[in-house]
Design a protein around this motif. Structure first.
Motif, PDB file in Angstrom:
ATOM      1  N   ARG A 133      22.144 141.432  79.959  1.00 48.53           N
ATOM      2  CA  ARG A 133      22.332 142.861  79.641  1.00 48.53           C
ATOM      3  C   ARG A 133      22.346 143.072  78.133  1.00 48.53           C
ATOM      4  O   ARG A 133      21.736 144.001  77.611  1.00 48.53           O
ATOM      5  CB  ARG A 133      23.646 143.385  80.242  1.00 48.53           C
ATOM      6  N   TYR A 134      23.072 142.196  77.434  1.00 45.77           N
ATOM      7  CA  TYR A 134      23.159 142.312  75.974  1.00 45.77           C
ATOM      8  C   TYR A 134      21.762 142.180  75.344  1.00 45.77           C
ATOM      9  O   TYR A 134      21.378 142.989  74.488  1.00 45.77           O
ATOM     10  CB  TYR A 134      24.108 141.235  75.429  1.00 45.77           C
ATOM     11  N   LEU A 135      21.008 141.162  75.763  1.00 44.55           N
ATOM     12  CA  LEU A 135      19.681 140.957  75.167  1.00 44.55           C
ATOM     13  C   LEU A 135      18.732 142.114  75.502  1.00 44.55           C
ATOM     14  O   LEU A 135      17.911 142.512  74.668  1.00 44.55           O
ATOM     15  CB  LEU A 135      19.094 139.624  75.646  1.00 44.55           C
ATOM     16  N   CYS A 136      18.847 142.642  76.698  1.00 35.66           N
ATOM     17  CA  CYS A 136      17.984 143.788  77.063  1.00 35.66           C
ATOM     18  C   CYS A 136      18.300 144.983  76.175  1.00 35.66           C
ATOM     19  O   CYS A 136      17.389 145.668  75.701  1.00 35.66           O
ATOM     20  CB  CYS A 136      18.187 144.139  78.538  1.00 35.66           C
ATOM     21  N   ARG A 137      19.597 145.227  75.946  1.00 30.79           N
ATOM     22  CA  ARG A 137      19.979 146.346  75.059  1.00 30.79           C
ATOM     23  C   ARG A 137      19.455 146.091  73.652  1.00 30.79           C
ATOM     24  O   ARG A 137      18.940 146.976  72.994  1.00 30.79           O
ATOM     25  CB  ARG A 137      21.509 146.470  74.993  1.00 30.79           C
ATOM     26  N   HIS A 138      19.617 144.859  73.205  1.00 33.03           N
ATOM     27  CA  HIS A 138      19.296 144.506  71.817  1.00 33.03           C
ATOM     28  C   HIS A 138      17.796 144.528  71.545  1.00 33.03           C
ATOM     29  O   HIS A 138      17.353 144.892  70.456  1.00 33.03           O
ATOM     30  CB  HIS A 138      19.865 143.104  71.554  1.00 33.03           C
ATOM     31  N   HIS A 139      17.005 144.119  72.548  1.00 29.59           N
ATOM     32  CA  HIS A 139      15.551 144.004  72.339  1.00 29.59           C
ATOM     33  C   HIS A 139      14.752 145.083  73.047  1.00 29.59           C
ATOM     34  O   HIS A 139      13.520 145.060  73.009  1.00 29.59           O
ATOM     35  CB  HIS A 139      15.080 142.616  72.811  1.00 29.59           C
ATOM     36  N   GLY A 140      15.446 145.995  73.703  1.00 26.50           N
ATOM     37  CA  GLY A 140      14.717 147.071  74.379  1.00 26.50           C
ATOM     38  C   GLY A 140      13.948 146.599  75.591  1.00 26.50           C
ATOM     39  O   GLY A 140      12.910 147.171  75.937  1.00 26.50           O
ATOM     40  N   ALA A 141      14.432 145.558  76.253  1.00 23.24           N
ATOM     41  CA  ALA A 141      13.747 145.040  77.443  1.00 23.24           C
ATOM     42  C   ALA A 141      14.304 145.698  78.694  1.00 23.24           C
ATOM     43  O   ALA A 141      15.405 146.255  78.686  1.00 23.24           O
ATOM     44  CB  ALA A 141      13.921 143.527  77.525  1.00 23.24           C
ATOM     45  N   VAL A 142      13.516 145.632  79.763  1.00 22.54           N
ATOM     46  CA  VAL A 142      13.938 146.238  81.025  1.00 22.54           C
ATOM     47  C   VAL A 142      14.661 145.213  81.900  1.00 22.54           C
ATOM     48  O   VAL A 142      15.582 145.549  82.629  1.00 22.54           O
ATOM     49  CB  VAL A 142      12.702 146.818  81.762  1.00 22.54           C
ATOM     50  N   SER A 143      14.227 143.973  81.809  1.00 21.03           N
ATOM     51  CA  SER A 143      14.878 142.924  82.611  1.00 21.03           C
ATOM     52  C   SER A 143      14.809 141.607  81.863  1.00 21.03           C
ATOM     53  O   SER A 143      14.066 141.472  80.885  1.00 21.03           O
ATOM     54  CB  SER A 143      14.201 142.794  83.977  1.00 21.03           C
ATOM     55  N   GLY A 144      15.574 140.639  82.356  1.00 23.21           N
ATOM     56  CA  GLY A 144      15.582 139.320  81.723  1.00 23.21           C
ATOM     57  C   GLY A 144      15.759 138.242  82.769  1.00 23.21           C
ATOM     58  O   GLY A 144      16.405 138.455  83.798  1.00 23.21           O
ATOM     59  N   GLU A 145      15.180 137.093  82.470  1.00 21.89           N
ATOM     60  CA  GLU A 145      15.260 135.957  83.398  1.00 21.89           C
ATOM     61  C   GLU A 145      15.897 134.804  82.630  1.00 21.89           C
ATOM     62  O   GLU A 145      15.350 134.336  81.632  1.00 21.89           O
ATOM     63  CB  GLU A 145      13.837 135.585  83.819  1.00 21.89           C
ATOM     64  N   LEU A 146      17.082 134.393  83.054  1.00 24.26           N
ATOM     65  CA  LEU A 146      17.809 133.331  82.337  1.00 24.26           C
ATOM     66  C   LEU A 146      17.545 131.999  83.021  1.00 24.26           C
ATOM     67  O   LEU A 146      17.729 131.879  84.233  1.00 24.26           O
ATOM     68  CB  LEU A 146      19.310 133.648  82.309  1.00 24.26           C
ATOM     69  N   ILE A 147      17.128 131.031  82.227  1.00 27.80           N
ATOM     70  CA  ILE A 147      16.831 129.696  82.753  1.00 27.80           C
ATOM     71  C   ILE A 147      17.684 128.694  81.993  1.00 27.80           C
ATOM     72  O   ILE A 147      17.627 128.613  80.766  1.00 27.80           O
ATOM     73  CB  ILE A 147      15.337 129.360  82.568  1.00 27.80           C
ATOM     74  N   ARG A 148      18.439 127.949  82.749  1.00 27.53           N
ATOM     75  CA  ARG A 148      19.351 126.963  82.166  1.00 27.53           C
ATOM     76  C   ARG A 148      18.716 125.580  82.247  1.00 27.53           C
ATOM     77  O   ARG A 148      18.196 125.191  83.284  1.00 27.53           O
ATOM     78  CB  ARG A 148      20.659 126.978  82.954  1.00 27.53           C
ATOM     79  N   HIS A 149      18.786 124.850  81.142  1.00 26.99           N
ATOM     80  CA  HIS A 149      18.293 123.473  81.085  1.00 26.99           C
ATOM     81  C   HIS A 149      19.487 122.558  80.863  1.00 26.99           C
ATOM     82  O   HIS A 149      20.285 122.798  79.951  1.00 26.99           O
ATOM     83  CB  HIS A 149      17.294 123.301  79.943  1.00 26.99           C
ATOM     84  N   SER A 150      19.578 121.521  81.656  1.00 30.75           N
ATOM     85  CA  SER A 150      20.725 120.620  81.496  1.00 30.75           C
ATOM     86  C   SER A 150      20.307 119.193  81.782  1.00 30.75           C
ATOM     87  O   SER A 150      19.298 118.933  82.458  1.00 30.75           O
ATOM     88  CB  SER A 150      21.860 121.029  82.435  1.00 30.75           C
ATOM     89  N   ARG A 151      21.081 118.277  81.217  1.00 31.35           N
ATOM     90  CA  ARG A 151      20.844 116.848  81.443  1.00 31.35           C
ATOM     91  C   ARG A 151      22.178 116.152  81.614  1.00 31.35           C
ATOM     92  O   ARG A 151      23.157 116.489  80.939  1.00 31.35           O
ATOM     93  CB  ARG A 151      20.153 116.238  80.230  1.00 31.35           C
TER      94      ARG A 151
END
Lengths: 271, 368
Positions: A221-239
Motif C-alpha cells: 500500500r505504501y509503495l503504491c501511494r508513493h509511486h502512483g501504482a494501482v497494485s503491487g506484487e511482493l516476492i520474498r527471497h530467502s535462503r
C-alpha cells in the motif's frame, strides 16, 4: 561493591587510567539523606528491579526437543507469568515501554537470509517498477531497517490439515509449490488460499504468519501511494543458513536444499 | 532518645537485629546512597545524547515512511493487527506521541526536527530536567514503527534513568532557586567545562548521580546474564558455531565457494568455537568482574571488542554503543575523576586557542 571507600597508598604519578588515585572518602554533605527518604527510595528501587527481573523470567524458553521429535518452546514459570501478566507488565513496564525481556532475536544467529522485491503495476497490469529491498546505495541505517522489514516477512509456520473436517471449513493461506518455475537452485512458491481440509497430507506444508501478511500488504500500500501504482506484487527471497562444515568432504553430504533459494510470491495486492 | 549517627555521608539504615541485617543494610546503604561526583552522570548524558542523535539523524529522509501512519506500516495495518489473532506474532505497540499526528506530514516534520533539537539540547546539558523528560518521551514515541528494532528498547533504558536522575539531582542537598529546581542546573552542561580551571574545583556530589549509576549497573547486569542464558537455549551456541552463520551469509555462500574457502577447516572451527565460548563465558561471568577495578581491562576491552563484533559480524548497529556507554557506569568515582581531569585539560586547551594571550612577549631573534 566497588572499592571507592578503601583508602589507597600514594601512587606514582605516571600510572595509567585504572591506577588513578582513589576517590577520597566523602565529607559529610550539607544535607544528609534522611532515613525515611532512603527507605522510600529503596522500596521503589527494589520494586523496579523486581519488575524487570520477573519480566525476563516470564519469557518462553526454547525451542526444546520433545518426545515427538519436534522442538517446541516451553512455558515460563507460573509464578513469574502470573505476576508479569497481571501486575508488573500492564501497570508498570508497558507505560514505561520497558517491555523487552532481553531474549534478543539477534542471539539466534542461525537465521534465514531474506530480501524481497515488489513489482508495481499500473491499471493495465503493466509492471512500472521493480524495487528490491534492502536497497543498494541506501545509507546503512536505512538498509538495516529495510532488512528488519524483510525479516518480518519470514517466520513461516507448519500448516497441518485438521483431524476432523468442519462443515464450513475456513480458507487458510498456504505456500503451494510451483513446479514449473522450480529447479535445483530455486524453489518457487505462490500463496494460495485453500480450504483447510484440502491441505496436502503427503508432504510438509507451510503458511505465512498473519503478521507477515499484514506487513506485506501494508508495505505494498505504501509503495503504491508513493509511486502512483494501482497494485503491487511482493516476492520474498530467502535462503537457509549454511551449516558449519569442518572440511570440504562434508559439503557433499549436506541436505540437497541447503543452497536452494526459496522464492515465495505473496500474490498481487490491490489497495 | 537521640540516636547518634556515625559521621558518614551515607544514610545509616542500621536497625535492631543481628549482624547479618546490619551488614546487609550497611552494604545496601553504601551501594545506593553514597553520593558521588556528578561528572559520571553528565558524561553518560553526553554520550547517550550523541547516540540518540546518531540513531535518528540518518533516518531524516525516511522519517515519514518509518514513523508516519501512511508509511511502511500504515493506519490500516495498525487497525488490522490489533485483532486477537495477531497478539502472538506482533511486537507490542504501546503508546506514542506520533500517533495523533501520524497522518500529517508537516506535523511529522516539525516533530522530527523538534526531537533532534531536544536531543541536542539534552546532550549539551541545557535545562536538563525538561530536556531529559522530553528526550525520554521522544525516545519512547519512536519505538512505534513497523521495523521494531530490539536495541531501540535499550536506548529507552538510558533515557529513562537519565530523566529520573536529572529530576532528582541537586533537589535535596543543594540550595537551588525555583528556576533551577524546574529547569535544572547548568554545572553539568558541556559549556561549563570550558570555564573550569581544574578538577580541584569542588565537583558537587550527588545522591542522584549515584542512584543513576547503580540502577544502570544492575539493569545492564540483568540484561547480560539474561541474554547469555537465552543463547544457551540454542544448540549452536553449545556447539560453538554461533558465529559461523553471520560469517557465511547464505546469499553469498555456495557449495563451490565453501569447497575453496579457507574457513572450511578444523583449524578455523577450533578458533571460531574457542572465541565464541570466550564471549559466552565473558557474558555469563559479567556480574563477577564488572564491579571489580582490577578487571577494568576486561570490562572495557570486552565492550570495545563487542562493539566491533556486533557491528561488523552481526550487523547490529546499536548494541555495541549502548553497552559501551552503559559499561562506563561501572567506573569508580576515582576513575571518573581521572577522566574528568583529562576532559578539563582538553577543554581548557581548546578554549585557550580562542583566548587572546595578552601576556605573550614578542619573540626576539638572536642576532648572529
Amino acid at each position: 561493591m566497588d572499592s571507592s571507600n578503601i583508602s589507597a597508598k600514594p601512587l606514582p604519578p605516571d600510572r595509567g587510567f585504572h591506577r588513578s588515585q582513589e576517590f577520597e572518602p566523602p565529607a559529610t554533605p550539607r544535607k544528609p539523606l534522611p532515613g525515611w527518604l532512603a527507605l522510600v527510595v529503596s522500596l521503589v528501587v527494589a520494586l523496579h528491579l523486581f519488575a524487570i527481573v520477573i519480566h525476563a523470567l516470564a519469557a518462553n524458553s526454547g525451542p526444546w526437543p520433545t518426545q515427538f521429535e519436534i522442538a517446541s518452546p516451553a512455558e515460563p514459570p507460573k509464578f513469574a507469568e502470573i505476576i508479569d501478566n497481571n501486575l508488573t507488565l500492564p501497570w508498570y513496564l508497558s507505560p514505561l515501554r520497558m517491555t523487552h525481556n532481553y531474549h534478543f532475536n539477534s542471539n539466534q544467529t542461525e537465521a534465514y537470509a531474506v530480501y524481497f522485491e515488489v513489482r508495481l503495476k499500473d491499471a493495465n497490469g503493466k509492471v512500472i517498477a521493480t524495487l528490491k529491498y534492502p536497497e543498494e546505495g541506501e545509507n546503512a541505517w536505512v538498509r538495516h531497517r529495510q532488512q528488519l522489514l524483510a525479516q518480518s516477512l519470514f517466520g513461516d509456520s507448519p500448516a497441518q490439515p485438521p483431524m476432523v473436517e468442519r462443515l464450513n471449513p475456513p480458507k487458510v493461506p498456504i505456500w503451494m509449490p510451483v513446479e514449473a518455475e522450480s529447479n535445483q537452485q530455486k524453489a518457487t512458491y505462490v500463496l494460495e488460499r485453500i480450504q483447510e481440509h484440502k491441505i496436502p497430507r503427503d508432504r510438509p506444508m507451510f503458511r505465512p504468519t498473519e503478521w507477515s501478511l499484514a506487513v506485506a500488504k501494508s508495505y505494498v500500500r505504501y509503495l503504491c501511494r508513493h509511486h502512483g501504482a494501482v497494485s503491487g506484487e511482493l516476492i520474498r527471497h530467502s535462503r537457509e543458513p549454511v551449516p558449519a562444515v569442518p572440511n570440504p568432504q562434508v559439503i557433499a553430504a549436506l541436505p540437497p536444499d541447503t543452497f536452494v533459494e526459496m522464492v515465495a510470491n505473496f500474490g498481487e495486492y490491490r489497495p | 532518645m537521640k540516636i547518634n549517627r556515625p559521621p558518614s555521608a551515607a544514610v545509616d539504615l542500621r536497625g535492631p537485629g543481628g549482624s547479618l541485617l546490619v551488614r546487609f543494610s550497611s552494604a545496601w546503604s553504601r551501594f545506593w546512597f553514597e553520593p558521588r561526583p556528578a561528572f559520571s552522570l553528565h558524561a553518560i548524558r553526553v554520550l547517550t545524547g550523541v547516540l540518540l542523535l546518531v540513531w535518528l539523524l540518518p533516518l531524516a529522509g525516511h522519517y515519514h515512511a518509518l514513523f508516519g501512519l501512511e508509511g511502511w506500516f500504515d493506519r490500516e495495518a495498525y487497525v488490522e493487527t490489533s485483532q486477537p489473532q495477531f497478539q502472538q506474532d506482533a511486537p507490542p505497540v504501546g503508546w506514542s506521541l506520533l500517533y495523533p499526528i501520524g497522518m500529517n506530514p508537516a506535523a511529522l516534520t516539525v516533530i522530527y526536527w523538534g526531537t533532534i533539537a531536544v536531543f541536542l539540547l539534552f546532550t549539551l546539558g541545557i535545562c536538563p530536567r525538561i530536556t531529559g523528560s522530553l528526550t525520554w518521551l521522544m525516545a519512547v514515541s519512536h519505538l512505534a514503527n513497523a521495523t521494531n528494532y530490539e536495541a531501540d528498547y535499550l536506548l529507552v533504558i538510558l533515557a529513562f534513568y537519565l530523566m529520573i536522575a536529572y529530576w532528582l539531582v541537586g533537589q535535596w542537598s543543594r540550595p537551588l532557586n525555583p528556576v533551577e529546581r524546574i529547569l535544572g542546573t547548568s554545572d553539568g552542561s558541556v559549556f561549563s567545562l570550558f570555564g573550569r580551571k581544574s578538577t580541584d574545583d569542588e565537583t558537587p556530589r550527588s545522591y542522584a548521580a549515584n542512584l543513576f549509576v547503580r540502577l544502570l549497573q544492575v539493569h545492564v547486569a540483568v540484561i547480560m546474564v539474561t541474554s547469555a542464558l537465552h543463547k544457551l537455549q540454542f544448540g549452536y551456541w553449545w556447539g560453538g558455531v554461533a558465529f559461523w552463520f553471520p560469517l557465511h551469509p547464505p546469499f553469498a555462500t555456495t557449495a563451490d565457494s565453501l569447497r575453496t574457502s579457507a574457513t572450511v577447516s578444523e583449524r578455523y572451527l577450533f578458533f571460531l568455537t574457542l572465541i565464541q565460548y570466550l564471549v559466552l563465558a565473558w557474558q555469563l561471568a559479567f556480574p563477577l568482574f564488572a564491579w571489580r577495578k582490577s578487571f577494568r581491562w576486561l570490562l572495557l576491552g570486552g565492550a570495545a571488542l563487542g562493539w566491533l563484533g556486533t557491528a561488523l559480524v552481526l550487523k547490529q548497529p546499536l548494541f555495541g554503543p549502548f553497552f559501551f556507554i552503559a559499561f562506563l557506569s561501572f567506573l569508580t568515582p576515582g576513575e571518573w575523576q581521572w577522566v574528568e581531569g583529562k576532559v578539563t585539560s582538553l577543554s581548557n586547551g581548546v578554549a585557550g586557542w580562542f583566548r587572546p594571550n595578552v601576556n605573550r612577549k614578542p619573540k626576539v631573534r638572536a642576532e648572529a
